[in-house]
Design an enzyme around this catalytic site. Structure first.
Site, PDB file in Angstrom:
ATOM      1  N   PHE A 111       0.206   0.915  -0.761  1.00 41.67           N
ATOM      2  CA  PHE A 111       1.598   1.092  -0.320  1.00 41.67           C
ATOM      3  C   PHE A 111       2.426   1.889  -1.315  1.00 41.67           C
ATOM      4  O   PHE A 111       3.426   2.511  -0.950  1.00 41.67           O
ATOM      5  CB  PHE A 111       2.238  -0.268  -0.042  1.00 41.67           C
ATOM      6  CG  PHE A 111       2.753  -1.005  -1.251  1.00 41.67           C
ATOM      7  CD1 PHE A 111       4.102  -1.005  -1.557  1.00 41.67           C
ATOM      8  CD2 PHE A 111       1.893  -1.725  -2.062  1.00 41.67           C
ATOM      9  CE1 PHE A 111       4.584  -1.696  -2.661  1.00 41.67           C
ATOM     10  CE2 PHE A 111       2.364  -2.426  -3.160  1.00 41.67           C
ATOM     11  CZ  PHE A 111       3.715  -2.411  -3.468  1.00 41.67           C
ATOM     12  N   LYS A 112       2.009   1.893  -2.583  1.00 42.82           N
ATOM     13  CA  LYS A 112       2.788   2.624  -3.586  1.00 42.82           C
ATOM     14  C   LYS A 112       2.867   4.115  -3.287  1.00 42.82           C
ATOM     15  O   LYS A 112       3.783   4.800  -3.728  1.00 42.82           O
ATOM     16  CB  LYS A 112       2.185   2.410  -4.979  1.00 42.82           C
ATOM     17  CG  LYS A 112       2.056   0.950  -5.404  1.00 42.82           C
ATOM     18  CD  LYS A 112       3.393   0.311  -5.666  1.00 42.82           C
ATOM     19  CE  LYS A 112       3.276  -1.158  -6.044  1.00 42.82           C
ATOM     20  NZ  LYS A 112       2.860  -1.411  -7.398  1.00 42.82           N
TER      21      LYS A 112
END
Length: 470
Positions: A111-112
């Site tokens: 998700f980063k």
């Protein structure tokens, strides 16, 4: 739009200065002076936008014209064309009233990437526009490192150093960081925990002379641009679910250790998105669960878990929420943070705790429950959860009412955490990009978790880009 510090000693600054400052010079965190409000009519108008169009609409409120419209649109387009699906963050229905938001379709399968592809391109844009040298310093509990390196590597005028806890990230997370052969990238494996790395980072950024001398910039979620980019997918998820179901509000279950991902959801709610309950999913390192249930914020004993990206005791974004909990009072925020620094804990009042519990629920998911959830959902739905997402699903099952609709944030591809998947007697096939990592050499330095040792490494790595003679 101007930005201020949670501790009240930073003059009102613009968006680009906020990105460059990262950690506020008074030790606090930067927040918008006023949170933009989006009307229901505007929300309705935004509901059919593509992810990139939606990102432009939301980010524009905070950039407020500092980046020309066509340049901001191009920056956003460039950031998300690296994703493997046109939806960027697709929503998948697993059960009635239960969805997952897949945030792992970026280049490092975590998700980063959603925030760090944007921030990397933003830093590159600023460097080109201003001639500013940018040396990025960050700490990771696993995913931020690879995403940050992928977001900035090869970009002119940018170097990066990432600290990660030696032996305390998954093998794939380690390989994604350390197989990058690029003179602009330095990987430091510290003999300690992520909290040690995060503390060192904050101490170094607090030395304003050193920060200025080496042009240090933040890549961690202390940088508000990270939070801003993550806010977008809460809106996107809501709009996708609302197309299928008639909902008045939507709950979110969020695996989190540093409180950044869930603070982005809180910000979306404050902007006007109909968010119901925000469920904080943690593991054995459950400082956030204890705060939400009891009102006491105090680190406990560190545990290495199956969900290493959440192996964090001190959540760096918690101060942003604390500022709003204290009704945007910087003096009160400073006082509580000083108390935490001197006593190792802070406590809120009963009235404040009730306000916390109006916004949040929390569950600390133990290791065996995490593995059980992976096995159960794989058997029942043929969907393979990574261990962080499994914590989010387990927290959803505990905290969400049956008649409420909930989206769990799926923060990483399961291939990044095969150590846990194997314990569930599940065989998975690695994506080609991850499989290729196992044949590559690694480039890293193992160092002590000390301010002095890290500074020495930074001086060597960043010296050639510093304008100051040593």
């Amino acid at each position: 739009m101007k930005y201020i510090s949670t501790r009240g000693k930073v003059n009102k600054i613009g968006f680009i200065d906020t990105v460059l400052m990262g950690l506020a010079t008074d030790g606090g965190l930067l927040v918008p002076e006023k949170i933009p409000q989006i009307s229901k009519d505007k929300l309705d108008a935004m509901s059919n936008l593509s992810y990139q169009e939606l990102a432009y609409e939301i980010i524009s409120y905070y950039v407020d014209g500092e980046i020309p419209e066509n340049e901001l649109k191009e920056l956003i387009k460039k950031s998300y064309e690296t994703f493997r699906t046109p939806e960027v963050t697709p929503v998948v229905k697993l059960k009635e009233n239960m969805y997952v938001l897949e945030l792992f379709h970026g280049p490092t399968f975590a998700f980063k990437d959603v925030a760090l592809q944007f921030l990397g391109n933003l830093y590159s844009y600023i460097a080109k526009k201003t001639g500013e040298t940018i040396n990025i310093l960050g700490a990771t509990s696993g995913d931020t490192g690879a995403s940050a390196i992928e977001g900035v590597r090869g970009k002119e005028g940018i170097r990066i150093c990432i600290l990660h806890p030696h032996g305390k990230v998954s093998k794939v997370q380690e390989l994604q960081m350390t197989t990058v052969d690029d003179e602009s990238v330095l990987n430091l494996a510290i003999k300690g925990t992520f909290d040690d790395g995060q503390r060192i980072i904050k101490e170094i950024f607090a030395d304003l002379d050193f920060k200025a001398q080496y042009h240090l910039r933040a890549i961690n979620s202390i940088n508000f641009a990270r939070i801003l980019a993550q806010t977008v997918y809460y809106f996107y998820a809501y709009f996708q679910v609302a197309k299928e179901k008639d909902i008045k509000s939507l709950n979110f279950s969020v695996p989190t250790g540093n409180f950044g991902d869930i603070f982005a959801g809180y910000l979306a709610k404050r902007m006007g998105l109909p968010v119901g309950k925000l469920i904080v999913a943690t593991n054995e390192n459950n400082i956030l669960e204890r705060f939400i249930k009891d009102g006491v914020y105090q680190p406990g004993e560190f545990h290495s878990t199956y969900s290493p990206s959440m192996d964090i005791q001190v959540a760096s974004n918690f101060e942003r929420y604390l500022y709003y909990l204290l009704k945007e009072d910087p003096s009160a925020t400073s006082a509580l943070m000083d108390q935490f620094k001197s006593e190792g804990k802070m406590t809120v009042t009963v009235e404040q705790l009730l306000r916390v519990q109006a916004d949040f629920a929390a569950e600390g998911v133990q290791g065996e429950e995490c593995l059980k959830t992976i096995s159960q959902y794989h058997k029942e739905t043929q969907y393979l959860l990574d261990p962080h997402t499994a914590c989010g699903i387990a927290a959803y099952e505990t905290c969400n009412e049956q008649d409420q609709v909930c989206v769990t944030l799926s923060t990483a591809h399961p291939a990044k955490f095969n150590e846990a998947i194997q314990l569930c007697d599940i065989e998975q096939t690695y994506p080609e990009q991850i499989q290729a990592l196992f044949d590559k050499p690694q480039y890293l330095e193992v160092v002590e978790a000390s301010n002095e040792d890290i500074r020495h490494q930074l001086e060597k790595h960043f010296r050639s880009t510093s304008s100051v003679e040593k």
